[in-house]
Scaffold this motif. Sequence first.
Motif, short mmCIF file in Angstrom:
data_model
loop_
_atom_site.label_atom_id
_atom_site.label_comp_id
_atom_site.label_asym_id
_atom_site.label_seq_id
_atom_site.Cartn_x
_atom_site.Cartn_y
_atom_site.Cartn_z
N ALA A 170 36.06 -25.13 -25.88
CA ALA A 170 35.96 -25.93 -24.75
C ALA A 170 37.81 -25.57 -25.31
CB ALA A 170 36.15 -27.04 -26.05
N HIS A 171 38.40 -25.40 -25.76
CA HIS A 171 40.35 -25.22 -25.43
C HIS A 171 40.57 -23.66 -25.15
CE1 HIS A 171 39.56 -28.94 -28.23
NE2 HIS A 171 41.26 -29.39 -27.96
N SER A 172 40.04 -23.21 -24.24
CA SER A 172 40.07 -22.00 -23.49
C SER A 172 39.34 -21.82 -21.78
CB SER A 172 38.99 -20.78 -23.86
OG SER A 172 37.75 -20.92 -23.77
N PRO A 173 39.86 -21.68 -21.03
CA PRO A 173 39.83 -20.45 -20.42
C PRO A 173 38.25 -20.71 -19.91
CG PRO A 173 41.38 -19.29 -20.76
CD PRO A 173 40.52 -19.61 -21.79
N ALA A 174 37.44 -20.01 -21.09
CA ALA A 174 35.63 -20.43 -21.16
C ALA A 174 35.02 -21.61 -20.89
CB ALA A 174 35.55 -19.56 -21.52
N ALA A 175 36.08 -23.14 -21.27
CA ALA A 175 35.68 -24.14 -21.37
C ALA A 175 34.34 -24.53 -20.09
CB ALA A 175 36.97 -25.24 -21.58
N GLN A 176 34.66 -24.26 -18.84
CA GLN A 176 34.00 -24.91 -17.65
C GLN A 176 32.97 -23.28 -17.22
OE1 GLN A 176 34.24 -27.45 -16.48
NE2 GLN A 176 35.95 -27.37 -18.29
N TYR A 177 32.57 -22.33 -18.25
CA TYR A 177 31.95 -21.26 -18.37
C TYR A 177 30.62 -21.29 -18.62
CZ TYR A 177 35.41 -17.61 -17.93
OH TYR A 177 36.58 -17.47 -17.47
N ARG A 178 29.65 -21.08 -18.05
CA ARG A 178 27.90 -21.52 -18.18
C ARG A 178 27.88 -20.34 -19.82
NH1 ARG A 178 24.74 -21.39 -12.18
NH2 ARG A 178 25.78 -22.92 -11.88
N VAL A 179 26.62 -21.01 -19.70
CA VAL A 179 26.00 -19.90 -21.40
C VAL A 179 24.81 -19.03 -20.76
CG1 VAL A 179 24.40 -20.34 -23.50
CG2 VAL A 179 26.48 -22.36 -22.84
N GLY A 180 25.44 -17.99 -21.29
CA GLY A 180 23.64 -16.54 -21.39
C GLY A 180 24.10 -16.41 -20.16
N ALA A 181 22.56 -16.04 -19.77
CA ALA A 181 21.75 -15.37 -18.66
C ALA A 181 22.34 -16.78 -17.53
CB ALA A 181 20.77 -15.26 -18.48
N GLU A 182 22.09 -18.00 -17.67
CA GLU A 182 22.67 -18.83 -17.27
C GLU A 182 23.80 -18.46 -15.96
OE1 GLU A 182 22.94 -22.91 -18.05
OE2 GLU A 182 20.60 -22.63 -19.12
N GLY A 183 25.14 -17.84 -16.71
CA GLY A 183 26.63 -17.45 -16.30
C GLY A 183 25.94 -16.32 -14.97
N ILE A 184 24.75 -15.55 -15.06
CA ILE A 184 24.92 -14.82 -14.09
C ILE A 184 23.35 -14.64 -12.72
CG2 ILE A 184 24.03 -12.21 -13.65
CD1 ILE A 184 24.71 -12.07 -16.74
N PRO A 185 23.88 -16.27 -11.71
CA PRO A 185 22.57 -16.74 -10.47
C PRO A 185 22.19 -15.73 -10.17
CG PRO A 185 25.10 -17.62 -10.77
CD PRO A 185 25.38 -17.08 -11.52
N LEU A 186 21.90 -15.06 -9.45
CA LEU A 186 21.87 -14.88 -8.20
C LEU A 186 21.73 -15.25 -6.91
CD1 LEU A 186 17.90 -13.37 -8.97
CD2 LEU A 186 19.95 -11.77 -9.42
N PRO A 187 22.30 -13.94 -6.41
CA PRO A 187 22.84 -15.47 -4.99
C PRO A 187 22.37 -15.32 -3.59
CG PRO A 187 23.36 -12.60 -5.09
CD PRO A 187 23.15 -13.12 -6.23
N ALA A 188 22.13 -16.55 -2.53
CA ALA A 188 21.38 -16.41 -2.00
C ALA A 188 21.07 -14.77 -0.75
CB ALA A 188 21.94 -17.21 -0.84
N SER A 189 19.84 -14.13 -1.41
CA SER A 189 19.80 -13.18 -0.22
C SER A 189 19.06 -13.62 0.49
CB SER A 189 18.87 -12.30 -1.64
OG SER A 189 18.09 -12.61 -1.66
N ARG A 190 19.46 -11.99 1.74
CA ARG A 190 18.09 -11.84 2.48
C ARG A 190 18.28 -10.37 3.17
NH1 ARG A 190 21.95 -13.97 7.59
NH2 ARG A 190 20.18 -13.03 8.95
N ARG A 191 17.09 -9.80 4.02
CA ARG A 191 17.02 -8.43 4.46
C ARG A 191 18.14 -8.02 5.08
NH1 ARG A 191 12.71 -8.08 8.49
NH2 ARG A 191 13.56 -6.88 10.90
N THR A 192 18.74 -6.39 4.81
CA THR A 192 19.15 -5.49 5.90
C THR A 192 18.91 -4.90 6.85
OG1 THR A 192 18.67 -3.98 4.25
CG2 THR A 192 20.71 -5.84 3.92
N ALA A 193 18.89 -4.15 7.28
CA ALA A 193 18.45 -3.67 8.75
C ALA A 193 17.29 -2.76 7.86
CB ALA A 193 19.90 -2.57 8.88
N HIS A 194 17.33 -1.98 6.91
CA HIS A 194 16.49 -1.36 6.12
C HIS A 194 15.54 -1.42 5.09
CE1 HIS A 194 18.85 1.61 8.39
NE2 HIS A 194 17.76 2.08 9.04
#
Length: 239
Positions: free
Chosen positions: A52-76
């Motif tokens: 709570a008294h560190s820069p990590a106060a706003q970080y998420r916990v565990g795998a929730e801090g690794i969200p998948l981004p919106a994705s779309r197909r590429t040319a191939h």
Amino acid sequence: AAASGPAISVAVRPPYQTSAAPQPVEPLRMTVIPLAPEGRVPGHADAEYLYAHSPAAQYRVGAEGIPLPASRRTAHFSDSQVVSALSTAKDYIVRSSLDPDVLAGNQVRAVRVLLDTDQLDQFDQSFAHPAADGRHAPTGWLVRFDPAQARLADGRIRVQGSLQAAETDSSTLEVTADHTFVYALRAVGAGASEETSLFTVRRELHFRFDRDDLRMHTAQLVVSYVQAGPLSCAEDSTN
């Protein structure tokens, strides 16, 4: 009708089916940098207080801090193939940075099974004969702490970062990951303090996927850039 047949065939073929010769699998190139503290490292009996008294106060916990981004197909590559690459990269990051057994140095198999088979010899050599040669540091592949010196004091590891996917050629997808992990650690051994302190690891990982990797749910880890501390600059952070 015979003349128009090939034209129709080409028109309906999805562009992401085009393939080229896959690139050879490169060995992992790794850099591990210890970060020395400028002053006394804060300690407290309560890990939540430290967070709570560190820069990590706003970080998420565990795998929730690794969200998948919106994705779309590429040319191939199709939508599902891009999602597969991102999901495999996330699985690797979770297992190599958050798995309690991996962090405690009890096992490496959970990480190993996600690697392209052509990188397994390098991976195994890194653990059988660790070396600070930019190729064979265990801490280039995963995060782990010496159980003789420290243990995880709180399983709610704080995480923040991003994932990005891009096509590099018609046979290759690449995923770039940049995440910061903050661990609450407690020293072990006779006379060790009961206080907890925070340990930060920033991992920048570059993954490469060919079509076999996408099908097998494996990845080629080609670059690993790690900064970790507080550590003494004179300390061997290879292992």
